[in-house]
Design a protein around this motif. Sequence first.
Motif, PDB file in Angstrom:
ATOM      1  N   ASN A  88       7.911   2.126   5.729  1.00  0.00           N
ATOM      2  CA  ASN A  88       8.844   1.282   6.559  1.00  0.00           C
ATOM      3  C   ASN A  88       8.238   1.323   7.674  1.00  0.00           C
ATOM      4  OD1 ASN A  88      10.404   0.250   4.319  1.00  0.00           O
ATOM      5  ND2 ASN A  88      12.225   1.758   4.893  1.00  0.00           N
ATOM      6  N   SER A  89       7.916   2.308   8.270  1.00  0.00           N
ATOM      7  CA  SER A  89       7.232   2.578   9.491  1.00  0.00           C
ATOM      8  C   SER A  89       5.985   2.030   9.733  1.00  0.00           C
ATOM      9  CB  SER A  89       7.235   4.205  10.020  1.00  0.00           C
ATOM     10  OG  SER A  89       8.432   4.551  10.055  1.00  0.00           O
ATOM     11  N   LEU A  90       5.238   2.151   8.520  1.00  0.00           N
ATOM     12  CA  LEU A  90       4.054   1.368   8.569  1.00  0.00           C
ATOM     13  C   LEU A  90       4.016   0.033   8.640  1.00  0.00           C
ATOM     14  CD1 LEU A  90       0.717   1.523   8.040  1.00  0.00           C
ATOM     15  CD2 LEU A  90       1.332   1.853   5.381  1.00  0.00           C
TER      16      LEU A  90
ATOM     17  N   ASP B  38      -6.113   4.881  18.473  1.00  0.00           N
ATOM     18  CA  ASP B  38      -6.844   3.837  17.773  1.00  0.00           C
ATOM     19  C   ASP B  38      -5.694   3.637  16.749  1.00  0.00           C
ATOM     20  OD1 ASP B  38      -8.233   3.432  14.886  1.00  0.00           O
ATOM     21  OD2 ASP B  38      -9.403   2.765  16.918  1.00  0.00           O
ATOM     22  N   SER B  39      -5.167   2.192  16.921  1.00  0.00           N
ATOM     23  CA  SER B  39      -4.307   1.501  16.152  1.00  0.00           C
ATOM     24  C   SER B  39      -4.466   1.812  14.495  1.00  0.00           C
ATOM     25  CB  SER B  39      -4.016   0.137  16.429  1.00  0.00           C
ATOM     26  OG  SER B  39      -5.195  -0.521  16.121  1.00  0.00           O
ATOM     27  N   ALA B  40      -6.068   1.553  13.965  1.00  0.00           N
ATOM     28  CA  ALA B  40      -6.132   1.798  12.556  1.00  0.00           C
ATOM     29  C   ALA B  40      -5.927   2.879  12.209  1.00  0.00           C
ATOM     30  CB  ALA B  40      -7.723   1.265  12.377  1.00  0.00           C
ATOM     31  N   MET B  41      -6.215   4.002  13.007  1.00  0.00           N
ATOM     32  CA  MET B  41      -6.010   5.514  12.675  1.00  0.00           C
ATOM     33  C   MET B  41      -4.566   5.974  12.501  1.00  0.00           C
ATOM     34  SD  MET B  41      -9.177   7.577  14.088  1.00  0.00           S
ATOM     35  CE  MET B  41     -11.027   7.160  14.108  1.00  0.00           C
ATOM     36  N   ILE B  42      -3.792   5.152  13.373  1.00  0.00           N
ATOM     37  CA  ILE B  42      -2.290   5.378  13.397  1.00  0.00           C
ATOM     38  C   ILE B  42      -1.856   4.839  12.250  1.00  0.00           C
ATOM     39  CG2 ILE B  42       0.029   4.777  14.469  1.00  0.00           C
ATOM     40  CD1 ILE B  42      -1.571   4.877  17.249  1.00  0.00           C
ATOM     41  N   SER B  43      -2.029   3.541  11.791  1.00  0.00           N
ATOM     42  CA  SER B  43      -1.873   3.017  10.278  1.00  0.00           C
ATOM     43  C   SER B  43      -2.216   3.980   9.241  1.00  0.00           C
ATOM     44  CB  SER B  43      -2.458   1.733  10.290  1.00  0.00           C
ATOM     45  OG  SER B  43      -1.968   0.611  11.176  1.00  0.00           O
ATOM     46  N   ASP B  44      -3.352   4.685   9.498  1.00  0.00           N
ATOM     47  CA  ASP B  44      -3.875   5.502   8.333  1.00  0.00           C
ATOM     48  C   ASP B  44      -2.815   6.518   8.306  1.00  0.00           C
ATOM     49  OD1 ASP B  44      -6.112   3.969   7.626  1.00  0.00           O
ATOM     50  OD2 ASP B  44      -7.455   5.112   8.671  1.00  0.00           O
ATOM     51  N   PHE B  45      -2.640   7.069   9.420  1.00  0.00           N
ATOM     52  CA  PHE B  45      -1.708   8.399   9.602  1.00  0.00           C
ATOM     53  C   PHE B  45      -0.147   8.085   8.782  1.00  0.00           C
ATOM     54  CE2 PHE B  45       1.717  10.579  11.558  1.00  0.00           C
ATOM     55  CZ  PHE B  45       1.358  11.924  11.517  1.00  0.00           C
ATOM     56  N   LEU B  46       0.407   6.924   9.139  1.00  0.00           N
ATOM     57  CA  LEU B  46       1.662   6.393   8.606  1.00  0.00           C
ATOM     58  C   LEU B  46       1.470   6.288   7.264  1.00  0.00           C
ATOM     59  CD1 LEU B  46       2.816   4.099  11.469  1.00  0.00           C
ATOM     60  CD2 LEU B  46       3.649   6.170  11.147  1.00  0.00           C
ATOM     61  N   SER B  47       0.654   5.653   6.833  1.00  0.00           N
ATOM     62  CA  SER B  47       0.275   5.532   5.217  1.00  0.00           C
ATOM     63  C   SER B  47       0.060   7.138   4.559  1.00  0.00           C
ATOM     64  CB  SER B  47      -1.104   4.808   4.958  1.00  0.00           C
ATOM     65  OG  SER B  47      -1.077   4.692   3.541  1.00  0.00           O
ATOM     66  N   LEU B  48      -0.332   8.076   5.289  1.00  0.00           N
ATOM     67  CA  LEU B  48      -0.930   9.120   4.632  1.00  0.00           C
ATOM     68  C   LEU B  48       0.505  10.034   4.666  1.00  0.00           C
ATOM     69  CD1 LEU B  48      -2.991  11.311   4.019  1.00  0.00           C
ATOM     70  CD2 LEU B  48      -2.935  12.065   6.260  1.00  0.00           C
ATOM     71  N   MET B  49       1.566   9.748   5.601  1.00  0.00           N
ATOM     72  CA  MET B  49       2.729  10.361   5.508  1.00  0.00           C
ATOM     73  C   MET B  49       3.693  10.007   4.719  1.00  0.00           C
ATOM     74  SD  MET B  49       2.477  12.889   7.734  1.00  0.00           S
ATOM     75  CE  MET B  49       4.014  13.469   8.041  1.00  0.00           C
ATOM     76  N   GLY B  50       3.329   8.425   4.147  1.00  0.00           N
ATOM     77  CA  GLY B  50       4.217   7.994   3.101  1.00  0.00           C
ATOM     78  C   GLY B  50       5.427   7.242   3.779  1.00  0.00           C
ATOM     79  N   THR B  51       5.207   6.902   5.160  1.00  0.00           N
ATOM     80  CA  THR B  51       6.365   6.302   5.799  1.00  0.00           C
ATOM     81  C   THR B  51       6.099   4.748   5.695  1.00  0.00           C
ATOM     82  OG1 THR B  51       5.179   6.546   7.857  1.00  0.00           O
ATOM     83  CG2 THR B  51       6.826   8.365   7.320  1.00  0.00           C
TER      84      THR B  51
ATOM     85  N   PHE C 171       5.083  -1.034  12.009  1.00  0.00           N
ATOM     86  CA  PHE C 171       3.827  -0.979  13.031  1.00  0.00           C
ATOM     87  C   PHE C 171       2.753  -2.134  12.829  1.00  0.00           C
ATOM     88  CE2 PHE C 171      -0.447   0.710  13.853  1.00  0.00           C
ATOM     89  CZ  PHE C 171      -0.223   1.156  15.337  1.00  0.00           C
ATOM     90  N   GLU C 172       2.467  -2.513  11.560  1.00  0.00           N
ATOM     91  CA  GLU C 172       1.569  -3.604  11.240  1.00  0.00           C
ATOM     92  C   GLU C 172       2.042  -4.894  11.540  1.00  0.00           C
ATOM     93  OE1 GLU C 172      -1.668  -3.350  10.185  1.00  0.00           O
ATOM     94  OE2 GLU C 172      -1.449  -1.129   9.906  1.00  0.00           O
ATOM     95  N   GLU C 173       3.137  -5.016  11.633  1.00  0.00           N
ATOM     96  CA  GLU C 173       3.891  -6.458  11.940  1.00  0.00           C
ATOM     97  C   GLU C 173       3.831  -6.541  13.623  1.00  0.00           C
ATOM     98  OE1 GLU C 173       7.952  -8.979  11.392  1.00  0.00           O
ATOM     99  OE2 GLU C 173       8.301  -6.469  11.783  1.00  0.00           O
ATOM    100  N   THR C 174       4.059  -5.394  14.156  1.00  0.00           N
ATOM    101  CA  THR C 174       4.069  -5.467  15.595  1.00  0.00           C
ATOM    102  C   THR C 174       2.587  -5.617  16.317  1.00  0.00           C
ATOM    103  OG1 THR C 174       6.023  -3.717  15.736  1.00  0.00           O
ATOM    104  CG2 THR C 174       4.625  -3.971  17.773  1.00  0.00           C
ATOM    105  N   LYS C 175       1.606  -4.970  15.385  1.00  0.00           N
ATOM    106  CA  LYS C 175       0.493  -4.809  15.657  1.00  0.00           C
ATOM    107  C   LYS C 175      -0.223  -6.394  15.497  1.00  0.00           C
ATOM    108  CE  LYS C 175      -3.277  -3.161  13.568  1.00  0.00           C
ATOM    109  NZ  LYS C 175      -4.160  -1.758  12.890  1.00  0.00           N
ATOM    110  N   MET C 176       0.121  -7.138  14.642  1.00  0.00           N
ATOM    111  CA  MET C 176      -0.238  -8.277  14.130  1.00  0.00           C
ATOM    112  C   MET C 176       0.349  -9.200  15.466  1.00  0.00           C
ATOM    113  SD  MET C 176      -0.323  -9.128   9.967  1.00  0.00           S
ATOM    114  CE  MET C 176       1.365  -8.526   9.825  1.00  0.00           C
TER     115      MET C 176
END
Length: 165
Positions: free
Chosen positions: A63-65, A48-61, A68-73
Amino acid sequence: ANPDKSYHLEFTLNSDELSKLVIRYLKVFGIKAKSLEKKGQHIVYVKDSAMISDFLSLMGTVNSLFKFEETKMIKEIKNNTNRLTNCETANLDKTLNTSFTQIDAINTVYKKYGKENLDKNLLDLCELRLKNPTFSLKELAEVLNISKSGVNHRFKKIIDMANKI
């Protein structure tokens, strides 16, 4: 995994216990993960893309977040554009196929009965269709200042006349 292709976050672990622990920790943060065993490795994954975003945010990454969001959009915009293009193409094909059927019927009716023997309302519609083969029924109705169903009804009369020949 590369979000250009699909949304996939994966952890490869060497024990079933560890994979269950990772799933439990992710669940604490509202991230639903699944697991499978492949070639002796225990894989925990999130699709799930939203959960992957949540994970990247949780990890504090951050730039990766953002990446990821740019690619998703971009992917979402491309998908929506393709969907709209396909829909428009299908509608245009339907309009043109209907138009060709109507033009064939008009030509058949003209040959059999002659223009001068047609009702004025039918003749006006026939002439408009011949001059505007790409117009939808709605556009024809607007020009003639009648309803779309009125245009459709008149075309049914013309097609019925052509089919009786």
